[in-house]
Design a protein around this motif. Structure first.
Motif, mmCIF file in Angstrom:
data_model
loop_
_atom_site.group_PDB
_atom_site.id
_atom_site.type_symbol
_atom_site.label_atom_id
_atom_site.label_comp_id
_atom_site.label_asym_id
_atom_site.label_seq_id
_atom_site.Cartn_x
_atom_site.Cartn_y
_atom_site.Cartn_z
ATOM 1 N N MET A 31 0.243 -8.199 3.055
ATOM 2 C CA MET A 31 1.670 -7.981 2.832
ATOM 3 C C MET A 31 2.071 -6.544 3.161
ATOM 4 N N PRO A 32 3.222 -6.379 3.820
ATOM 5 C CA PRO A 32 3.724 -5.027 4.080
ATOM 6 C C PRO A 32 3.931 -4.291 2.753
ATOM 7 N N MET A 34 1.632 -3.039 1.030
ATOM 8 C CA MET A 34 0.420 -3.106 0.224
ATOM 9 C C MET A 34 -0.828 -2.678 0.999
ATOM 10 N N THR A 109 0.279 -4.716 -10.001
ATOM 11 C CA THR A 109 0.676 -5.686 -8.966
ATOM 12 C C THR A 109 0.715 -7.110 -9.496
ATOM 13 N N ASP A 111 -1.648 -9.127 -9.189
ATOM 14 C CA ASP A 111 -2.440 -9.953 -8.285
ATOM 15 C C ASP A 111 -3.846 -10.142 -8.877
ATOM 16 N N TYR A 163 -8.417 -6.135 2.621
ATOM 17 C CA TYR A 163 -7.151 -6.013 1.899
ATOM 18 C C TYR A 163 -7.383 -5.498 0.472
ATOM 19 N N ASN A 457 -3.095 7.433 -0.474
ATOM 20 C CA ASN A 457 -1.809 8.106 -0.712
ATOM 21 C C ASN A 457 -0.939 8.123 0.556
ATOM 22 N N GLY A 459 2.126 6.569 3.280
ATOM 23 C CA GLY A 459 3.530 6.213 3.091
ATOM 24 C C GLY A 459 3.755 4.720 3.206
ATOM 25 N N GLU A 460 3.003 4.075 4.088
ATOM 26 C CA GLU A 460 3.273 2.671 4.386
ATOM 27 C C GLU A 460 2.904 1.725 3.247
ATOM 28 N N ILE A 462 3.581 2.210 0.024
ATOM 29 C CA ILE A 462 4.222 2.833 -1.144
ATOM 30 C C ILE A 462 4.455 1.839 -2.284
ATOM 31 N N GLU A 463 4.705 0.570 -1.972
ATOM 32 C CA GLU A 463 4.874 -0.415 -3.053
ATOM 33 C C GLU A 463 3.583 -0.544 -3.860
ATOM 34 N N ARG A 465 1.368 1.747 -4.211
ATOM 35 C CA ARG A 465 1.177 2.972 -4.987
ATOM 36 C C ARG A 465 2.081 3.010 -6.215
ATOM 37 N N MET A 466 3.324 2.578 -6.043
ATOM 38 C CA MET A 466 4.248 2.588 -7.179
ATOM 39 C C MET A 466 3.812 1.567 -8.234
ATOM 40 N N ALA A 467 3.340 0.406 -7.774
ATOM 41 C CA ALA A 467 2.868 -0.612 -8.720
ATOM 42 C C ALA A 467 1.587 -0.136 -9.407
#
Lengths: 548, 198
Positions: A31-32, A34, A109, A111, A163, A457, A459-460, A462-463, A465-467
């Motif tokens: 998933m984008p 992640m 997440t 998951d 993944y 760490n 940028g791509e 980021i979800e 990382r935030m989760a």
């Protein structure tokens, strides 16, 4: 889960409908948000690692070598023989589930494949299939394959490994709760080694490693720019304090070589921590004649080789001792960093040591012997500063940090990896009056990861990382609401970068500070003028209205 | 609806709050895989189980706001131009959005599609009907619709927040340090971050 197996409850809840299918059968969906981008071919090439090419994790064809299954099989075999821990961790898990809800990525997440037990099972299932007698016997009977909990290595399995082993920050929180002491981080480390044999690294690791190998630091900054940057900090400090801190570079015969992550030199807010180091060294030079040098070659304390393979880690690490030998210093002082300390504390001595050309570290100002660094010859700067404070060797003005209401984030590697728990707290409490701990199940050995460690760490993703950072942010939010905490202290360069973004999403009222930034603010330099601003050029407490 | 019917409905909602909330929470966490949902429903420690506990608290706060919603709040608050809204109506919408923030903020980074992220709001209609029996009229469903609209708003704000962080993070980290040192002279940090301040 272990505490759910109560007979009555179990009998009441028997569900006779067949399960929706085993986790083993599902195909992974990348998933984008992640996952991280694939390693650039040129970065893989620099290091001479295999299968350098352009590839995209979202495409079906990962451009693997033809015999990739054989490579994986042999790699597992080799590592089972080489690393006793790996062999033991493959065999002893009883799937009790104690670790299941301890991982920040699972908690954030939701998951289930991020439960440490299940993440490890991704690899274990192939190990069972390929290497255990039980699986080989069971395979002979129809349906027996499933009974052994094994599965053959397929492209889907490989993609699933990739993944999820890049959704583990190797933080080792799960291992704290494992009754067998299984270190899931080591399983991730093995999986990532295997990926590198197939050219499957991520770029946020591969390119820094390549940069570091070529120029001495992750950002690929050349020696003159490194020097420029520190001299620029010196100008800023002079503006604030009136004192020229005069950093020294590559000085032969200095007492101490100082090495810190390049993030402190080039990335905010680590740059302010870096200024704190410079102020401290100037103070020690003027007061006690201590001679500290920076190196423009060993210009990186961090080591992303650790997230690539043991061999790569060794190659990048070797420059620390090489430079210490070249300069003829007594011992090495290290800056505020996380994984750098895991490498130093647990690997460096046996990888590139013994460094018997260095002295056993003694603080020349206090006489304290750093027994824990007797063998590595490298001391953490919070140990060093805490020792100086304890002996009354630093003149500190706490009031300059009076507007900071602090809490402290234990970095995974310094807390769980080397037991550095008290020193940073001691330093904080001596440079700042307002300190509040986060809840006990979120700090010290049980600390929650920032969610961006071990090379994640980017940028791509980021979800992710935030989760993954949610459990940490949630505890910060609690002390912010309860005690008005506005500052999150940390002793790790990745944390300084990652937590800043994490706070902006979850608790925007909280800022991230390195501990030596606070030291730099509080320390009274000999001959300094009256300071009006802190290192961030913000007015000091009580100075806010001076201009008006 | 007559005022006394409204008071009656609100009283019913208040009386059955625990039951409704439990069902609503279960519905919300059933959007996760089964193994995850089981754990989210288990630990009451807000630090060991942040998603479960934040979700529960956020639903409770939102439910309280649903009870407090006045009849004056209606779809038009969302469809009309800003000028037609009174301050009071603004406050109502903000209150609901703020109470939804914690749960939506989490779901915005969890790989849910927009519809999956906010679908739990609509579950409340069936839950309340099953708990209270027949409702006097459509006004409750209407309130839930307003909450759903607020949830969409908040979801979009969180996603925009993520995109902005993604776009500016690297620049803020490395670029601004270089900029201060005079090693680069391109856009200033303020220019790069201009959009976040609006």
């Amino acid at each position: 889960m272990s505490d759910e197996l109560k007979p009555d409850a179990l009998l009441d809840r028997i569900d006779y409908t067949p399960a929706a299918g085993s986790w083993m059968d599902s195909t992974v969906q990348i998933m984008p948000g992640m996952y991280c981008y694939a390693a650039k071919a040129e970065s893989v090439e620099t290091l001479g690692l295999p299968n350098a090419r352009t590839w995209n994790p979202l495409e079906d064809d990962w451009k693997l070598p033809e015999n990739w299954q054989e490579i994986i099989h042999n790699a597992i075999k080799e590592r089972l023989e080489k690393f006793r821990t790996f062999k033991v961790f493959m065999d002893i898990c009883v799937r009790c589930g104690a670790c299941a809800d301890k991982c920040h990525f699972f908690l954030g997440t939701g998951d289930p494949k991020n439960m440490p037990v299940l993440r490890a099972e991704l690899l274990r299932s192939v190990y069972r299939n390929d290497f255990t007698k039980a699986a080989q016997i069971l395979k002979m009977i129809p349906g027996g394959e499933k009974l052994s909990g094994g599965r053959p290595m397929t492209l889907d399995v490989l993609k699933e490994w990739w993944y999820y082993f890049f959704q583990c920050t190797e933080c080792r929180r799960c291992s704290v709760f494992c009754p067998y002491g299984i270190d899931t981080a080591e399983i991730t480390i093995m999986a990532r080694e295997i990926f590198n044999l197939l050219g499957l690294n991520i770029d946020w690791i591969a390119t820094p490693v390549s940069n570091c190998y070529k120029t001495g630091n992750h950002l690929g900054i050349q020696p003159h720019a490194f020097k420029d940057m520190l001299e620029f900090f010196a100008e800023d400090i002079e503006e604030i304090t009136g004192v020229n801190v005069e950093p020294q570079f590559n000085k032969k015969g200095a007492d101490i070589l100082f090495i810190t992550p390049s993030g402190d030199v080039f990335a905010d807010p680590g740059t302010y921590t870096c200024q704190g180091y410079l102020i401290l060294f100037k103070y020690l030079k003027d007061k006690y004649g201590l001679d500290v040098t920076w190196s423009t070659y060993a210009s990186e304390g961090g080591n992303f080789g650790f997230f690539t393979s043991h061999e790569t880690m060794k190659r990048l690490n070797s420059k620390m001792y090489a430079e210490a030998r070249r300069l003829g210093v007594k011992w090495i002082l290290g800056g505020e960093c996380g994984h750098m300390w895991r490498v130093i504390h647990q690997y460096m001595d046996t990888m590139n040591g013994p460094a018997d050309f260095l002295e056993e570290p003694v603080n020349p100002i206090t006489g304290t012997k750093f027994e824990n660094a007797k063998s590595t010859k490298m001391v953490h700067i919070t140990e060093f500063t805490a020792d100086l404070i304890k002996h009354g060797k630093l003149e500190l003005d706490k009031s300059r940090n009076a507007n900071r209401i602090m809490t402290f984030h234990d970095s995974c590697n310094t807390s769980r990896g080397m037991g550095l728990l008290e020193e940073p707290r001691y330093v904080i409490q001596n440079v700042c009056d307002n300190f509040f701990e986060m809840p006990p199940n979120t700090i010290r050995e049980q600390t929650f990861c920032c969610g961006s460690g071990s090379g994640l760490n980017a940028g791509e993703n980021i979800e992710l990382r935030m989760a993954g950072g949610l459990p940490r942010a949630n505890a910060v939010k609690y002390v912010h609401e309860k005690f008005g905490v506005n500052t999150l202290g940390t002793i790790c360069a990745i944390d300084r970068a990652a937590l800043s973004t994490l706070m902006e999403y979850w608790v925007p009222e909280v800022q991230v500070y390195g501990i030596h930034e606070l030291v730099g603010n509080a320390l009274i330099l000999p001959g300094e003028k009256e300071r009006e601003t802190d290192l961030r050029l913000e007015p000091l407490p009580g100075m806010e209205d001076e201009d008006e | 609806m007559m005022p006394n019917q409204l008071i009656d409905l609100n009283r019913q909602l208040e009386l059955n709050k625990e039951k409704i909330l439990t069902l609503w929470f279960e519905a919300a966490i059933s959007s996760y895989p089964e193994d995850t949902a089981r754990l989210l429903g288990k630990s009451k420690n807000r630090f060991d189980n942040p998603v479960g506990n934040i979700t529960r608290q956020s639903l409770e706060d939102t439910f309280d706001n649903i009870i407090r919603m006045s009849l004056a709040e209606n779809y038009k608050d969302y469809t009309n131009s800003k000028h037609s809204q009174t301050n009071k109506e603004h406050v109502g919408q903000n209150r609901v959005e703020n109470s939804l923030d914690p749960v939506i903020r989490i779901r915005a980074v969890q790989n849910f599609s927009a519809s999956q992220a906010v679908a739990f709001v609509f579950e409340l209609k069936a839950i309340v009907k099953s708990v209270l029996g027949k409702l006097p009229d459509e006004s409750f469903n209407y309130r839930v619709d307003l909450v759903a609209l607020a949830a969409f708003n908040r979801f979009m704000k969180c996603r925009e927040n993520i995109f902005l962080l993604k776009a500016t993070e690297a620049k803020r980290r490395v670029h601004s340090a270089f900029e201060r040192a005079g090693l680069v002279t391109e856009l200033t940090e303020d220019e790069l971050l201009g959009s976040s301040k609006s």
